[in-house]
Design a protein around this motif. Structure first.
Motif, PDB file in Angstrom:
ATOM      1  N   PRO A 133      -1.851  -1.472  -6.836  1.00 39.39           N
ATOM      2  CA  PRO A 133      -3.302  -1.629  -6.988  1.00 39.39           C
ATOM      3  C   PRO A 133      -3.856  -2.604  -5.946  1.00 39.39           C
ATOM      4  O   PRO A 133      -3.133  -3.459  -5.412  1.00 39.39           O
ATOM      5  CB  PRO A 133      -3.468  -2.199  -8.397  1.00 39.39           C
ATOM      6  CG  PRO A 133      -2.189  -1.905  -9.097  1.00 39.39           C
ATOM      7  CD  PRO A 133      -1.133  -1.830  -8.051  1.00 39.39           C
ATOM      8  N   LEU A 156       0.826  -1.212   0.000  1.00 41.47           N
ATOM      9  CA  LEU A 156       0.000   0.000   0.000  1.00 41.47           C
ATOM     10  C   LEU A 156       0.857   1.259   0.000  1.00 41.47           C
ATOM     11  O   LEU A 156       0.542   2.236  -0.685  1.00 41.47           O
ATOM     12  CB  LEU A 156      -0.933   0.012   1.202  1.00 41.47           C
ATOM     13  CG  LEU A 156      -2.165  -0.865   1.104  1.00 41.47           C
ATOM     14  CD1 LEU A 156      -2.896  -0.910   2.433  1.00 41.47           C
ATOM     15  CD2 LEU A 156      -3.082  -0.365   0.006  1.00 41.47           C
ATOM     16  N   VAL A 157       1.943   1.241   0.772  1.00 40.54           N
ATOM     17  CA  VAL A 157       2.846   2.396   0.803  1.00 40.54           C
ATOM     18  C   VAL A 157       3.463   2.623  -0.575  1.00 40.54           C
ATOM     19  O   VAL A 157       3.665   3.760  -1.001  1.00 40.54           O
ATOM     20  CB  VAL A 157       3.935   2.202   1.882  1.00 40.54           C
ATOM     21  CG1 VAL A 157       5.041   3.226   1.747  1.00 40.54           C
ATOM     22  CG2 VAL A 157       3.318   2.268   3.264  1.00 40.54           C
ATOM     23  N   LEU A 158       3.729   1.529  -1.303  1.00 39.85           N
ATOM     24  CA  LEU A 158       4.279   1.638  -2.653  1.00 39.85           C
ATOM     25  C   LEU A 158       3.205   1.928  -3.703  1.00 39.85           C
ATOM     26  O   LEU A 158       3.499   1.926  -4.893  1.00 39.85           O
ATOM     27  CB  LEU A 158       5.023   0.343  -3.009  1.00 39.85           C
ATOM     28  CG  LEU A 158       6.243   0.045  -2.141  1.00 39.85           C
ATOM     29  CD1 LEU A 158       6.821  -1.318  -2.490  1.00 39.85           C
ATOM     30  CD2 LEU A 158       7.289   1.139  -2.286  1.00 39.85           C
ATOM     31  N   ARG A 159       1.979   2.153  -3.244  1.00 41.41           N
ATOM     32  CA  ARG A 159       0.836   2.504  -4.103  1.00 41.41           C
ATOM     33  C   ARG A 159       0.510   1.434  -5.138  1.00 41.41           C
ATOM     34  O   ARG A 159       0.218   1.718  -6.298  1.00 41.41           O
ATOM     35  CB  ARG A 159       1.057   3.852  -4.775  1.00 41.41           C
ATOM     36  CG  ARG A 159       1.180   4.985  -3.794  1.00 41.41           C
ATOM     37  CD  ARG A 159       1.033   6.318  -4.482  1.00 41.41           C
ATOM     38  NE  ARG A 159       1.115   7.398  -3.543  1.00 41.41           N
ATOM     39  CZ  ARG A 159       0.067   7.960  -2.965  1.00 41.41           C
ATOM     40  NH1 ARG A 159      -1.128   7.523  -3.213  1.00 41.41           N
ATOM     41  NH2 ARG A 159       0.219   8.963  -2.123  1.00 41.41           N
TER      42      ARG A 159
END
Length: 101
Positions: free
Chosen positions: A82, A77-80
């Protein structure tokens, strides 16, 4: 018989909760604070449920493969990444830790 009493009480409680929701004045629901709380409350409840299911085991805190999966999902999630990638990473890491342990 106790099951039917529980079902009837639950049905009555749900009906009363819905009725109380309809009786709340519209002006109260349009306040900015109430709207912010209504938007954030489901997220907080879901996070609490996830934490309880991940780290709880009866009356003790447990760190196992599920915790590793949640940590990997947080990194994704931190690395964005999907959403589906986040879920896949969590599943793969959890399965990998369980296979090794």
């Amino acid at each position: 018989m106790n099951v039917w009493i529980a079902i009837a009480l639950t049905a009555a409680g749900c009906y009363l909760a819905k009725l109380l929701g309809l009786l709340v004045p519209a002006g109260l629901l349009e306040r900015p604070l109430v709207q912010r709380l209504a938007a954030l409350l489901p997220v907080a409840l879901l996070a609490a449920l996830t934490a309880q299911q991940t780290f709880g085991d009866g009356h003790q805190v447990v760190l196992d493969a599920r915790a590793a999966g949640i940590a990997a999902a947080a990194v994704a999630l931190v690395l964005r990444a999907p959403f589906l990638v986040v879920v896949a990473v969590a599943v793969l890491v959890t399965a990998g830790v369980r296979a090794v342990a």
